[in-house]
Design a protein around this motif. Structure first.
Motif: not given
Length: 187
Positions: A107, A128, A162-167
């Motif tokens: 990543e 991020d 992706v930040r804190d498992s959120q797109v």
């Protein structure tokens, strides 16, 4: 080309590497040199690299002085980006986002954010993971740097992250990279 003052010269060889990222001569760098063993000598820079059908596939750019027959060409699609800048602005305008990135576990990860940068203004955070730039998948750091560098400064750059498992999506307004004003055509 006209190497070493010889009026006309042509060489032949093979493409011995694509997407060379380790042949960079400046900090911002280029992402995708074509490596060839066709002889590139002083004076060949700017000459075409042709395929077997005579189609231009690159622009001869450099050679490794300490090696024999290791030369590099800028791919035609990259040259077209530069020509577009020259036509539009009269110079190559490299863009700057102001982040440091690293590859970890396959990543592209934000590991640094410069103060007072477009990245800070856009709201990037450390950690991020950058997935896309303007809808195109981001696969490696070198390519991302190049895509940012040649991005249209007058248009926002849209990053899928992706930040804190959120797109999420981050829209950044890039700025001109310092120290590139001398890259003007004919200046």
């Amino acid at each position: 080309g006209n190497p070493l003052g010889l009026e006309f010269s042509a060489t032949k060889g093979i493409v011995s590497g694509l997407n060379r990222t380790d042949a960079s001569w400046d900090e911002l760098g280029y992402w995708d040199f074509i490596q060839t063993d066709a002889a590139i000598n002083l004076g060949n820079s700017g000459g075409p690299l042709l395929d077997a059908a005579g189609r231009v596939i690159g622009i001869c750019t450099a050679m490794k002085a300490e090696a024999e027959r290791i030369g590099f060409a800028i791919p035609l699609d990259t040259a077209e980006v530069v020509v577009g800048h020259l036509r539009r602005y009269g110079m190559l305008r490299r863009a700057r986002l102001g982040i440091q990135v690293a590859e970890e576990g396959g990543e592209v990860l934000v590991v640094g954010i410069y103060p007072d940068s477009p990245a800070q203004a856009a709201g990037f955070d450390l950690g991020d993971v950058i997935l896309e730039l303007d809808g195109a998948e981001v696969e490696e750091v070198g390519k991302l740097r190049w895509e940012i560098a040649v991005h249209d400064i007058d248009a926002p750059a849209v990053f899928k992250i992706v930040r804190d498992s959120q797109v999420a999506f981050v829209e950044a307004h890039l700025e001109e990279a310092p120290g590139v004003a001398g890259l003007a055509l004919g200046r």
